[in-house]
Motif scaffolding. Sequence first.
Motif, PDB file in Angstrom:
ATOM      1  N   ALA A 100       0.501  12.565   4.675  1.00 51.62           N
ATOM      2  CA  ALA A 100       0.275  11.716   3.502  1.00 51.62           C
ATOM      3  C   ALA A 100      -0.258  10.352   3.917  1.00 51.62           C
ATOM      4  CB  ALA A 100       1.570  11.555   2.707  1.00 51.62           C
ATOM      5  N   ALA A 101       0.223   9.831   5.040  1.00 49.06           N
ATOM      6  CA  ALA A 101      -0.296   8.557   5.546  1.00 49.06           C
ATOM      7  C   ALA A 101      -1.754   8.708   5.951  1.00 49.06           C
ATOM      8  CB  ALA A 101       0.532   8.072   6.733  1.00 49.06           C
ATOM      9  N   ALA A 102      -2.100   9.861   6.506  1.00 55.55           N
ATOM     10  CA  ALA A 102      -3.500  10.118   6.863  1.00 55.55           C
ATOM     11  C   ALA A 102      -4.357  10.168   5.607  1.00 55.55           C
ATOM     12  CB  ALA A 102      -3.620  11.414   7.647  1.00 55.55           C
ATOM     13  N   ALA A 103      -3.824  10.748   4.531  1.00 56.92           N
ATOM     14  CA  ALA A 103      -4.560  10.772   3.265  1.00 56.92           C
ATOM     15  C   ALA A 103      -4.721   9.360   2.723  1.00 56.92           C
ATOM     16  CB  ALA A 103      -3.833  11.645   2.241  1.00 56.92           C
ATOM     17  N   ALA A 104      -3.694   8.527   2.897  1.00 57.53           N
ATOM     18  CA  ALA A 104      -3.781   7.133   2.460  1.00 57.53           C
ATOM     19  C   ALA A 104      -4.870   6.402   3.229  1.00 57.53           C
ATOM     20  CB  ALA A 104      -2.441   6.427   2.653  1.00 57.53           C
ATOM     21  N   VAL A 105      -5.001   6.707   4.512  1.00 56.94           N
ATOM     22  CA  VAL A 105      -6.051   6.102   5.325  1.00 56.94           C
ATOM     23  C   VAL A 105      -7.411   6.538   4.802  1.00 56.94           C
ATOM     24  CG1 VAL A 105      -7.112   6.067   7.614  1.00 56.94           C
ATOM     25  CG2 VAL A 105      -4.652   5.845   7.381  1.00 56.94           C
ATOM     26  N   ALA A 106      -7.545   7.818   4.490  1.00 58.16           N
ATOM     27  CA  ALA A 106      -8.827   8.344   4.013  1.00 58.16           C
ATOM     28  C   ALA A 106      -9.232   7.700   2.696  1.00 58.16           C
ATOM     29  CB  ALA A 106      -8.749   9.858   3.854  1.00 58.16           C
ATOM     30  N   VAL A 107      -8.263   7.499   1.804  1.00 57.96           N
ATOM     31  CA  VAL A 107      -8.577   6.927   0.494  1.00 57.96           C
ATOM     32  C   VAL A 107      -8.585   5.409   0.536  1.00 57.96           C
ATOM     33  CG1 VAL A 107      -7.758   6.726  -1.869  1.00 57.96           C
ATOM     34  CG2 VAL A 107      -7.713   8.921  -0.745  1.00 57.96           C
ATOM     35  N   GLY A 108      -7.589   4.807   1.192  1.00 59.08           N
ATOM     36  CA  GLY A 108      -7.422   3.364   1.153  1.00 59.08           C
ATOM     37  C   GLY A 108      -8.169   2.603   2.222  1.00 59.08           C
ATOM     38  N   GLY A 109      -8.722   3.274   3.204  1.00 61.39           N
ATOM     39  CA  GLY A 109      -9.503   2.602   4.222  1.00 61.39           C
ATOM     40  C   GLY A 109      -8.752   2.291   5.501  1.00 61.39           C
ATOM     41  N   ALA A 110      -7.446   2.085   5.441  1.00 62.44           N
ATOM     42  CA  ALA A 110      -6.635   1.803   6.621  1.00 62.44           C
ATOM     43  C   ALA A 110      -5.217   2.266   6.335  1.00 62.44           C
ATOM     44  CB  ALA A 110      -6.648   0.308   6.931  1.00 62.44           C
ATOM     45  N   ALA A 111      -4.430   2.408   7.372  1.00 61.83           N
ATOM     46  CA  ALA A 111      -3.042   2.836   7.187  1.00 61.83           C
ATOM     47  C   ALA A 111      -2.246   1.733   6.500  1.00 61.83           C
ATOM     48  CB  ALA A 111      -2.426   3.157   8.539  1.00 61.83           C
ATOM     49  N   PRO A 112      -1.187   2.104   5.771  1.00 59.49           N
ATOM     50  CA  PRO A 112      -0.336   1.056   5.199  1.00 59.49           C
ATOM     51  C   PRO A 112       0.234   0.191   6.315  1.00 59.49           C
ATOM     52  CG  PRO A 112       0.282   3.229   4.358  1.00 59.49           C
ATOM     53  CD  PRO A 112      -0.717   3.446   5.445  1.00 59.49           C
ATOM     54  N   ARG A 113       0.488  -1.068   6.006  1.00 58.89           N
ATOM     55  CA  ARG A 113       1.126  -1.936   6.986  1.00 58.89           C
ATOM     56  C   ARG A 113       2.510  -1.368   7.270  1.00 58.89           C
ATOM     57  NH1 ARG A 113      -1.286  -5.330   3.172  1.00 58.89           N
ATOM     58  NH2 ARG A 113      -2.917  -6.626   4.059  1.00 58.89           N
ATOM     59  N   GLN A 114       2.931  -1.425   8.524  1.00 59.05           N
ATOM     60  CA  GLN A 114       4.223  -0.854   8.892  1.00 59.05           C
ATOM     61  C   GLN A 114       5.033  -1.865   9.688  1.00 59.05           C
ATOM     62  OE1 GLN A 114       3.967   3.103  10.431  1.00 59.05           O
ATOM     63  NE2 GLN A 114       5.932   2.975  11.460  1.00 59.05           N
ATOM     64  N   TYR A 115       6.291  -2.010   9.304  1.00 56.48           N
ATOM     65  CA  TYR A 115       7.207  -2.939   9.964  1.00 56.48           C
ATOM     66  C   TYR A 115       8.522  -2.219  10.234  1.00 56.48           C
ATOM     67  CZ  TYR A 115       3.960  -6.479   8.238  1.00 56.48           C
ATOM     68  OH  TYR A 115       2.838  -7.212   7.965  1.00 56.48           O
ATOM     69  N   ALA A 116       9.307  -2.756  11.150  1.00 63.55           N
ATOM     70  CA  ALA A 116      10.657  -2.260  11.416  1.00 63.55           C
ATOM     71  C   ALA A 116      11.640  -3.315  10.931  1.00 63.55           C
ATOM     72  CB  ALA A 116      10.850  -1.992  12.898  1.00 63.55           C
ATOM     73  N   SER A 117      12.565  -2.912  10.060  1.00 61.82           N
ATOM     74  CA  SER A 117      13.552  -3.845   9.519  1.00 61.82           C
ATOM     75  C   SER A 117      14.618  -4.135  10.578  1.00 61.82           C
ATOM     76  CB  SER A 117      14.194  -3.245   8.266  1.00 61.82           C
ATOM     77  OG  SER A 117      15.088  -2.210   8.625  1.00 61.82           O
ATOM     78  N   PRO A 118      15.451  -5.154  10.353  1.00 64.17           N
ATOM     79  CA  PRO A 118      16.506  -5.466  11.324  1.00 64.17           C
ATOM     80  C   PRO A 118      17.448  -4.282  11.582  1.00 64.17           C
ATOM     81  CG  PRO A 118      16.255  -7.265   9.781  1.00 64.17           C
ATOM     82  CD  PRO A 118      15.380  -6.158   9.293  1.00 64.17           C
ATOM     83  N   GLY A 119      17.646  -3.429  10.587  1.00 63.52           N
ATOM     84  CA  GLY A 119      18.512  -2.261  10.746  1.00 63.52           C
ATOM     85  C   GLY A 119      17.796  -1.044  11.293  1.00 63.52           C
ATOM     86  N   GLY A 120      16.509  -1.173  11.612  1.00 64.26           N
ATOM     87  CA  GLY A 120      15.757  -0.074  12.198  1.00 64.26           C
ATOM     88  C   GLY A 120      15.036   0.825  11.213  1.00 64.26           C
ATOM     89  N   PHE A 121      15.017   0.479   9.935  1.00 63.90           N
ATOM     90  CA  PHE A 121      14.309   1.280   8.940  1.00 63.90           C
ATOM     91  C   PHE A 121      12.812   0.979   8.989  1.00 63.90           C
ATOM     92  CE2 PHE A 121      18.596   0.917   7.246  1.00 63.90           C
ATOM     93  CZ  PHE A 121      18.865   2.220   6.871  1.00 63.90           C
ATOM     94  N   VAL A 122      12.004   1.972   8.659  1.00 67.54           N
ATOM     95  CA  VAL A 122      10.557   1.782   8.578  1.00 67.54           C
ATOM     96  C   VAL A 122      10.241   1.210   7.208  1.00 67.54           C
ATOM     97  CG1 VAL A 122       8.310   2.937   8.545  1.00 67.54           C
ATOM     98  CG2 VAL A 122      10.066   3.651  10.179  1.00 67.54           C
ATOM     99  N   VAL A 123       9.487   0.118   7.182  1.00 65.10           N
ATOM    100  CA  VAL A 123       9.070  -0.520   5.932  1.00 65.10           C
ATOM    101  C   VAL A 123       7.549  -0.406   5.850  1.00 65.10           C
ATOM    102  CG1 VAL A 123       9.053  -2.643   4.574  1.00 65.10           C
ATOM    103  CG2 VAL A 123      11.001  -2.140   6.063  1.00 65.10           C
ATOM    104  N   LEU A 124       7.052   0.217   4.768  1.00 61.66           N
ATOM    105  CA  LEU A 124       5.618   0.399   4.563  1.00 61.66           C
ATOM    106  C   LEU A 124       5.155  -0.489   3.429  1.00 61.66           C
ATOM    107  CD1 LEU A 124       5.544   4.297   4.760  1.00 61.66           C
ATOM    108  CD2 LEU A 124       4.887   2.691   6.550  1.00 61.66           C
ATOM    109  N   VAL A 125       3.996  -1.125   3.606  1.00 58.31           N
ATOM    110  CA  VAL A 125       3.442  -2.035   2.603  1.00 58.31           C
ATOM    111  C   VAL A 125       1.999  -1.613   2.328  1.00 58.31           C
ATOM    112  CG1 VAL A 125       2.950  -4.441   2.026  1.00 58.31           C
ATOM    113  CG2 VAL A 125       4.878  -3.891   3.516  1.00 58.31           C
TER     114      VAL A 125
END
Length: 173
Positions: A37-62
């Motif tokens: 699904a992230a690859a599909a987002a890249v294909a449609v949106g032009g780039a991958a969503p921004r990705q961060y790691a929260s203090p508790g280790g969760f993946v945060v996508l923007v």
Amino acid sequence: MIKPPPEAALLAKAAAKGRKAAKRSQKAAAAAGPAAAAAAAVAVGGAAPRQYASPGGFVVLVGRNNKQNDILSHQIAKPGDVWMHVRGMPGSHTVIKVPTGQQPEQQDLQFAADLAAWFSKGREAGKVDVIVTRAEHLKKFKGAKPGQVVVSKEEANIVARPAESVAAGAPAA
């Protein structure tokens, strides 16, 4: 004798077929898993969503744009994931990927809320109100533009400070 359709109608028909094929491939990618699904987002949106790691280790996508926000909110986000958006102004959809059986702590929610505030029109404000809900409470109404959602149940509101966001000082990972 039947007249052939005008050239403009043929072009419109071909474009519609292309859009339908792209939608089918996005749905298939979403069913295959988050990476597809992230690859599909890249294909449609032009780039991958921004990705961060929260203090508790969760993946945060923007999300980066309205099409990517749409894919992020309706295809990548699963029912237990936390979704955030700044109230009343344009901005990125922010999703905390929550593994089954886990809950993000308040520091993780604040981290993601600050990111949502930074990637919105409220970036210059000192404080911004951020809506927090589970992805299962998002709906897309008929005729909605990409990225438009209806939140059926708000779970919380967080006062975010865009300037305290990790994105204010460094680029995304």
